[in-house]
Design a protein around this motif. Structure first.
Motif, short mmCIF file in Angstrom:
data_model
loop_
_atom_site.label_atom_id
_atom_site.label_comp_id
_atom_site.label_asym_id
_atom_site.label_seq_id
_atom_site.Cartn_x
_atom_site.Cartn_y
_atom_site.Cartn_z
N VAL A 96 -7.63 -4.66 14.57
CA VAL A 96 -8.39 -3.55 13.99
C VAL A 96 -7.77 -3.13 12.65
O VAL A 96 -8.48 -2.85 11.68
CB VAL A 96 -8.45 -2.36 14.97
N ALA A 97 -6.45 -3.11 12.58
CA ALA A 97 -5.79 -2.72 11.34
C ALA A 97 -6.08 -3.74 10.24
O ALA A 97 -6.26 -3.37 9.08
CB ALA A 97 -4.28 -2.60 11.56
N ALA A 98 -6.12 -5.01 10.60
CA ALA A 98 -6.41 -6.04 9.59
C ALA A 98 -7.86 -5.98 9.14
O ALA A 98 -8.17 -6.36 8.01
CB ALA A 98 -6.10 -7.41 10.17
N ALA A 99 -8.75 -5.48 9.99
CA ALA A 99 -10.16 -5.42 9.65
C ALA A 99 -10.53 -4.12 8.93
O ALA A 99 -11.68 -3.90 8.61
CB ALA A 99 -11.00 -5.56 10.90
N GLY A 100 -9.53 -3.28 8.65
CA GLY A 100 -9.79 -2.01 7.99
C GLY A 100 -10.22 -2.20 6.54
O GLY A 100 -10.20 -3.30 6.00
N PRO A 101 -10.61 -1.11 5.88
CA PRO A 101 -11.08 -1.21 4.50
C PRO A 101 -9.93 -1.61 3.56
O PRO A 101 -8.77 -1.31 3.79
CB PRO A 101 -11.58 0.20 4.19
N ASP A 102 -10.30 -2.29 2.49
CA ASP A 102 -9.32 -2.75 1.51
C ASP A 102 -9.14 -1.65 0.45
O ASP A 102 -10.11 -1.21 -0.15
CB ASP A 102 -9.80 -4.04 0.87
N HIS A 103 -7.92 -1.23 0.25
CA HIS A 103 -7.61 -0.17 -0.70
C HIS A 103 -6.85 -0.70 -1.91
O HIS A 103 -6.07 0.03 -2.52
CB HIS A 103 -6.77 0.92 -0.01
N ALA A 104 -7.09 -1.95 -2.27
CA ALA A 104 -6.34 -2.58 -3.36
C ALA A 104 -6.54 -1.83 -4.68
O ALA A 104 -5.59 -1.64 -5.44
CB ALA A 104 -6.73 -4.04 -3.51
N ASP A 105 -7.76 -1.41 -4.97
CA ASP A 105 -8.03 -0.71 -6.24
C ASP A 105 -7.29 0.62 -6.30
O ASP A 105 -6.69 0.97 -7.31
CB ASP A 105 -9.53 -0.48 -6.40
N GLU A 106 -7.32 1.35 -5.20
CA GLU A 106 -6.65 2.64 -5.16
C GLU A 106 -5.13 2.47 -5.28
O GLU A 106 -4.46 3.24 -5.98
CB GLU A 106 -7.00 3.36 -3.85
N ILE A 107 -4.60 1.47 -4.61
CA ILE A 107 -3.16 1.22 -4.68
C ILE A 107 -2.75 0.83 -6.09
O ILE A 107 -1.74 1.29 -6.62
CB ILE A 107 -2.76 0.14 -3.66
N ALA A 108 -3.54 -0.01 -6.73
CA ALA A 108 -3.23 -0.42 -8.10
C ALA A 108 -3.26 0.79 -9.04
O ALA A 108 -2.41 0.91 -9.93
CB ALA A 108 -4.23 -1.46 -8.56
N SER A 109 -4.21 1.69 -8.85
CA SER A 109 -4.29 2.88 -9.68
C SER A 109 -3.06 3.77 -9.48
O SER A 109 -2.48 4.28 -10.44
CB SER A 109 -5.56 3.66 -9.34
N LEU A 110 -2.66 3.95 -8.23
CA LEU A 110 -1.48 4.77 -7.94
C LEU A 110 -0.21 4.16 -8.52
O LEU A 110 0.66 4.87 -9.04
CB LEU A 110 -1.34 4.98 -6.44
N LYS A 111 -0.09 2.83 -8.45
CA LYS A 111 1.08 2.17 -9.04
C LYS A 111 1.11 2.35 -10.55
O LYS A 111 2.16 2.56 -11.15
CB LYS A 111 1.08 0.67 -8.70
#
Length: 83
Positions: free
Chosen positions: A53-68
């Motif tokens: 279930v955790a692997a099938a969760g939504p992808d937050h790559a854009d948000e993480i990149a923005s925060l970095k």
């Protein structure tokens, strides 16, 4: 100690008790290994659905990149201002 008949007389056969100890230790080790296998299998069966279930969760790559990017900008500003 076990006594082994040899011809007319009797002699002590010293290897037998050590063999029995080895057999008992081997059985204890096998029992512990089986218990460990049961715990690992149970844990895997219990937590595998959670991982799926955790692997099938939504992808937050854009948000993480923005925060970095924001973190890097704050670090650069801190260094530039001498803080």
């Amino acid at each position: 100690m076990a006594i082994k008949k040899r011809g007319k007389g009797l002699s002590l056969y010293r290897g037998v008790p050590k063999r029995y100890e080895a057999v008992e230790l081997s059985a204890a080790q096998t029992s512990a290994a089986n218990a460990d296998t049961a715990w690992v299998t149970g844990g895997a069966l219990l937590f595998f659905p959670v991982m799926a279930v955790a692997a099938a969760g939504p992808d937050h790559a854009d948000e993480i990149a923005s925060l970095k990017g924001q973190r890097n900008a704050l670090r650069e500003q801190t260094v530039a201002s001498g803080c």
